[in-house]
Design a protein around this motif. Structure first.
Motif, PDB file in Angstrom:
ATOM      1  N   GLY A 106      65.548  20.341  20.056  1.00 20.37           N
ATOM      2  CA  GLY A 106      66.299  21.447  19.441  1.00 20.37           C
ATOM      3  C   GLY A 106      67.739  21.465  19.915  1.00 20.37           C
ATOM      4  N   ILE A 107      68.193  22.632  20.316  1.00 22.28           N
ATOM      5  CA  ILE A 107      69.583  22.784  20.758  1.00 22.28           C
ATOM      6  C   ILE A 107      69.909  21.755  21.841  1.00 22.28           C
ATOM      7  N   TYR A 108      68.951  21.515  22.775  1.00 25.93           N
ATOM      8  CA  TYR A 108      69.240  20.586  23.875  1.00 25.93           C
ATOM      9  C   TYR A 108      69.549  19.174  23.371  1.00 25.93           C
ATOM     10  N   ILE A 156      76.493  38.709  18.567  1.00 28.68           N
ATOM     11  CA  ILE A 156      75.172  38.420  19.162  1.00 28.68           C
ATOM     12  C   ILE A 156      74.244  37.757  18.152  1.00 28.68           C
ATOM     13  N   HIS A 157      73.563  36.686  18.595  1.00 29.93           N
ATOM     14  CA  HIS A 157      72.401  36.174  17.862  1.00 29.93           C
ATOM     15  C   HIS A 157      71.264  37.117  18.253  1.00 29.93           C
ATOM     16  N   ALA A 158      70.869  37.998  17.352  1.00 28.06           N
ATOM     17  CA  ALA A 158      70.008  39.117  17.741  1.00 28.06           C
ATOM     18  C   ALA A 158      68.720  39.175  16.928  1.00 28.06           C
ATOM     19  N   ASP A 159      67.622  39.434  17.611  1.00 24.62           N
ATOM     20  CA  ASP A 159      66.333  39.701  16.954  1.00 24.62           C
ATOM     21  C   ASP A 159      65.988  38.647  15.914  1.00 24.62           C
ATOM     22  N   GLU A 160      66.190  37.370  16.274  1.00 22.63           N
ATOM     23  CA  GLU A 160      65.906  36.306  15.300  1.00 22.63           C
ATOM     24  C   GLU A 160      64.419  35.951  15.293  1.00 22.63           C
ATOM     25  N   ILE A 161      63.879  35.625  16.455  1.00 23.59           N
ATOM     26  CA  ILE A 161      62.507  35.120  16.487  1.00 23.59           C
ATOM     27  C   ILE A 161      61.551  36.197  16.996  1.00 23.59           C
ATOM     28  N   GLY A 213      76.553  30.732  25.932  1.00 21.30           N
ATOM     29  CA  GLY A 213      75.223  31.313  26.122  1.00 21.30           C
ATOM     30  C   GLY A 213      74.284  31.002  24.963  1.00 21.30           C
ATOM     31  N   HIS A 214      74.211  29.715  24.618  1.00 22.71           N
ATOM     32  CA  HIS A 214      73.348  29.282  23.512  1.00 22.71           C
ATOM     33  C   HIS A 214      71.988  28.864  24.051  1.00 22.71           C
ATOM     34  N   ALA A 215      71.981  28.397  25.299  1.00 24.73           N
ATOM     35  CA  ALA A 215      70.745  27.970  25.970  1.00 24.73           C
ATOM     36  C   ALA A 215      71.085  27.921  27.459  1.00 24.73           C
ATOM     37  N   TYR A 238      72.392  14.308  14.716  1.00 27.96           N
ATOM     38  CA  TYR A 238      71.627  15.036  13.686  1.00 27.96           C
ATOM     39  C   TYR A 238      70.203  15.226  14.182  1.00 27.96           C
ATOM     40  N   ARG A 239      69.421  16.041  13.501  1.00 30.05           N
ATOM     41  CA  ARG A 239      68.038  16.300  13.945  1.00 30.05           C
ATOM     42  C   ARG A 239      67.069  16.248  12.765  1.00 30.05           C
ATOM     43  N   GLU A 240      67.198  15.172  11.964  1.00 28.59           N
ATOM     44  CA  GLU A 240      66.360  15.090  10.767  1.00 28.59           C
ATOM     45  C   GLU A 240      64.881  14.952  11.125  1.00 28.59           C
ATOM     46  N   ASP A 242      73.714  39.198  14.417  1.00 27.12           N
ATOM     47  CA  ASP A 242      73.428  38.153  13.426  1.00 27.12           C
ATOM     48  C   ASP A 242      71.969  37.692  13.469  1.00 27.12           C
ATOM     49  N   HIS A 243      71.453  37.341  12.322  1.00 27.43           N
ATOM     50  CA  HIS A 243      70.064  36.916  12.078  1.00 27.43           C
ATOM     51  C   HIS A 243      69.200  38.120  11.709  1.00 27.43           C
ATOM     52  N   LEU A 244      68.716  38.880  12.718  1.00 28.29           N
ATOM     53  CA  LEU A 244      68.011  40.150  12.489  1.00 28.29           C
ATOM     54  C   LEU A 244      66.718  40.022  11.685  1.00 28.29           C
ATOM     55  N   CYS A 249      69.906  31.193   4.494  1.00 28.63           N
ATOM     56  CA  CYS A 249      69.606  29.749   4.451  1.00 28.63           C
ATOM     57  C   CYS A 249      68.820  29.328   5.691  1.00 28.63           C
ATOM     58  N   THR A 250      69.018  30.031   6.804  1.00 23.33           N
ATOM     59  CA  THR A 250      68.270  29.701   8.028  1.00 23.33           C
ATOM     60  C   THR A 250      66.812  30.114   7.870  1.00 23.33           C
ATOM     61  N   ALA A 251      66.578  31.315   7.367  1.00 20.36           N
ATOM     62  CA  ALA A 251      65.193  31.750   7.133  1.00 20.36           C
ATOM     63  C   ALA A 251      64.501  30.766   6.183  1.00 20.36           C
ATOM     64  N   GLY A 272      70.374  22.092  13.369  1.00 21.77           N
ATOM     65  CA  GLY A 272      68.962  22.347  13.634  1.00 21.77           C
ATOM     66  C   GLY A 272      68.328  23.304  12.649  1.00 21.77           C
ATOM     67  N   SER A 273      68.512  24.588  12.881  1.00 16.96           N
ATOM     68  CA  SER A 273      67.788  25.588  12.082  1.00 16.96           C
ATOM     69  C   SER A 273      68.279  25.672  10.645  1.00 16.96           C
ATOM     70  N   CYS A 274      69.488  25.157  10.359  1.00 16.52           N
ATOM     71  CA  CYS A 274      70.016  25.256   8.990  1.00 16.52           C
ATOM     72  C   CYS A 274      71.108  24.225   8.749  1.00 16.52           C
ATOM     73  N   ILE A 311      76.183  35.264  22.221  1.00 13.00           N
ATOM     74  CA  ILE A 311      75.086  34.875  23.124  1.00 13.00           C
ATOM     75  C   ILE A 311      73.780  34.894  22.338  1.00 13.00           C
ATOM     76  N   PHE A 312      72.891  33.957  22.673  1.00 12.07           N
ATOM     77  CA  PHE A 312      71.578  33.881  22.018  1.00 12.07           C
ATOM     78  C   PHE A 312      70.651  34.823  22.794  1.00 12.07           C
ATOM     79  N   CYS A 313      70.550  36.057  22.313  1.00  7.66           N
ATOM     80  CA  CYS A 313      69.717  37.081  22.953  1.00  7.66           C
ATOM     81  C   CYS A 313      68.318  36.933  22.348  1.00  7.66           C
ATOM     82  N   THR A 322      76.347  31.304   6.372  1.00 12.76           N
ATOM     83  CA  THR A 322      75.416  30.181   6.195  1.00 12.76           C
ATOM     84  C   THR A 322      74.663  29.814   7.477  1.00 12.76           C
ATOM     85  N   ASP A 323      75.310  29.984   8.661  1.00 10.93           N
ATOM     86  CA  ASP A 323      74.729  29.526   9.940  1.00 10.93           C
ATOM     87  C   ASP A 323      74.691  27.997  10.024  1.00 10.93           C
ATOM     88  N   PHE A 324      75.494  27.316   9.232  1.00  6.21           N
ATOM     89  CA  PHE A 324      75.501  25.845   9.218  1.00  6.21           C
ATOM     90  C   PHE A 324      75.419  25.266  10.641  1.00  6.21           C
TER      91      PHE A 324
HETATM   92  O1  NIG Z   1      71.837  30.401  14.752  1.00  3.44           O
HETATM   93  N1  NIG Z   1      69.371  30.424  17.027  1.00  3.44           N
HETATM   94  C1  NIG Z   1      70.230  29.872  17.690  1.00  3.44           C
HETATM   95  N2  NIG Z   1      71.215  29.083  17.281  1.00  3.44           N
HETATM   96  C2  NIG Z   1      71.371  28.513  15.995  1.00  3.44           C
HETATM   97  C3  NIG Z   1      70.640  27.256  15.849  1.00  3.44           C
HETATM   98  C4  NIG Z   1      71.197  26.214  16.675  1.00  3.44           C
HETATM   99  C5  NIG Z   1      70.444  24.918  16.587  1.00  3.44           C
HETATM  100  O2  NIG Z   1      69.236  24.882  16.262  1.00  3.44           O
HETATM  101  O3  NIG Z   1      71.099  23.923  16.877  1.00  3.44           O
HETATM  102  C6  NIG Z   1      71.037  29.487  14.903  1.00  3.44           C
HETATM  103  O4  NIG Z   1      70.049  29.379  14.198  1.00  3.44           O
END
Ligand code: NIG
Ligand code: FE
Length: 429
Positions: A131-133, A267-272, A204-206, A108-110, A290-292, A315-317, A346-348, A239-241, A341-343
């Protein structure tokens, strides 16, 4: 909350008890919300829920065999083989589809959540090796059995909120062994639990240590994906683009190759940062972008003209204290939108469907009708499955939810609360 099973296949290690028979007649349904359709609904069409008042649904061997009103005769010759449910005062909807999650993970990442609340950014935590790592490290150390146990308990929470199909991504291994472990866990969970699991390879998450972006893409394509293909461990690749992860060019190269291998692209797209991920998704015919959160007007236009579903994850935002994606604008421009949900740890760290609906309604200005479409038929389309799930139509899987209340409008109104009284879940033969 009661959970019933419709279908023939008895699942030996199901965590559920007290499941019912295979055939159902659900009658006197005050509001039968069919969401009828076999493809994604764009723009204005997202408001069409195709409602039947005083409705009746029949499920035979786990498949919907009749949809109509209760005023007609019961349309089966052997009603004694059916369980009859009276849904007076209740609304019935298709089961919810959570089309974007990362629900198989270790650790977990509390602490990271507290750092973010203090002001650290999501990317800065990742840049310093967290984070992801940190979930990658924990997932590598978690056994398959432990991941299955964790998965079952997470799936039980989802089912209680009316989820009947969930997409799950790998991406917390990065190395071949752990990515395959995550995917095999999902394959096993799909057999153990009534929820259907659609698996996505997100190697392709990291970028793992010791690789460049391009050498890692080669590794995924040459070393990992052939095994995934051979063992049928995933239907989709993602892939995390993102700036600092995979560029648009690198993502294009990866996604075009996986499509050639027969996988669907997501695609995880245009999130950040805006990197043109939405345009890329439309260009290559991805199932979803996804995300956008940072999508440009051009990206919205490109999605609106394409068959790619814009999947928004409020829920992620919310958890990241970011602004919400421009849901209203996307629908008004003609996009087909899904909500998920993006459960993830980390981010959600939430798989809450009620919270997703509340945020979409209150902050993204979706109507209750649009929110329902986004969690049913459009979510099915985001998984390439609008032909078999996502609506109450004859021939589709008998995956339904019965609400505590007489109308779908209670879903956003009963803010953050679970309105689902009963789930009827079909098992595959
Ligand atoms: O969709 N943004 C990239 N991947 C996930 C978060 C993964 C994590 O933080 O463990 C997301 O938000
Ligand atoms: Fe995600």
């Amino acid at each position: 909350m009661q959970i019933e099973k419709a279908g023939n296949n008895v699942v030996s290690k199901s965590p559920l008890e007290g499941v019912g028979g295979c055939n159902y007649i659900i009658k006197n349904i005050t509001q039968l919300v069919t969401c009828s359709g076999f493809s994604a609904k764009h723009g204005q069409a997202m408001s069409d829920l195709e409602i039947i008042e005083n409705g009746m649904v029949v499920i035979t061997n786990g498949v919907i065999s009749y949809v109509g009103t209760s005023s007609s005769e019961i349309p089966v010759s052997n009603p004694e083989n059916y369980e009859i449910i009276d849904a007076t005062g209740k609304a019935v909807l298709p089961g919810f589809i959570d089309s974007h999650t990362h629900f198989v993970f270790g650790g977990y990442r509390e602490e990271e959540f507290s750092w973010r609340m203090r002001g650290d950014s999501y990317m800065s935590i990742m840049e310093r090796g967290g984070g992801i790592y940190s979930t990658v490290e924990a997932t590598r150390e978690t056994s398959e059995t432990e991941l299955i146990d964790l998965g079952l308990s997470r799936l039980n929470n989802m089912l209680a909120m009316g989820v009947t199909t969930v997409e799950g991504k790998s991406g917390y291994g990065l190395d071949k062994e752990t990515e395959l472990k995550q995917l095999r866990v999902m394959k096993e969970l799909n057999l153990l639990h009534p929820i259907n699991i659609v698996s996505t390879y997100l190697g392709g998450h990291a970028v793992p240590k010791g690789f460049t972006e391009n050498s890692y893409i080669d590794y995924m394509l040459q070393e990992v994906l052939p095994t995934i293909q051979k063992e049928k461990l995933a239907e989709n690749c993602d892939i995390f683009c993102e700036k600092g992860v995979f560029s648009t060019e690198e993502s294009r190269r990866f996604l075009l190759k996986i499509k050639e291998m027969g996988f669907n692209a997501k695609i995880h797209a245009d999130e950040i940062v805006n990197t043109g991920g939405a345009e890329l998704a439309a260009e290559i015919g991805a199932l979803s972008a996804d995300h956008l959160l940072q999508v440009s007007p051009k990206g919205i236009e490109a999605l609106a003209k394409s068959q790619t579903v814009a999947t928004l994850l409020p829920c992620t935002a919310f958890s990241l204290k970011e602004h919400y994606a421009k849901g209203r604008e996307m629908i008004d421009t003609g996009c087909a939108m899904a909500l998920a949900t993006d459960f993830n740890p980390g981010s959600c760290f939430s798989s809450s469907i009620p919270l997703t609906i509340a945020l979409a309604r209150i902050y993204m200005k979706l109507s209750p009708e649009e929110a329902v479409t986004a969690l049913t038929i459009n979510a099915a389309a985001a998984l390439g499955k609008a032909g078999t799930i996502g609506s109450i139509d004859v021939g589709k899987k008998g995956d339904l939810i019965i609400l505590e209340f007489p109308s779908y409008r209670f879903l956003p109104y009963h803010v953050g609360m679970n309105c689902v009284k009963k789930v009827i879940k079909s098992y595959e033969l």
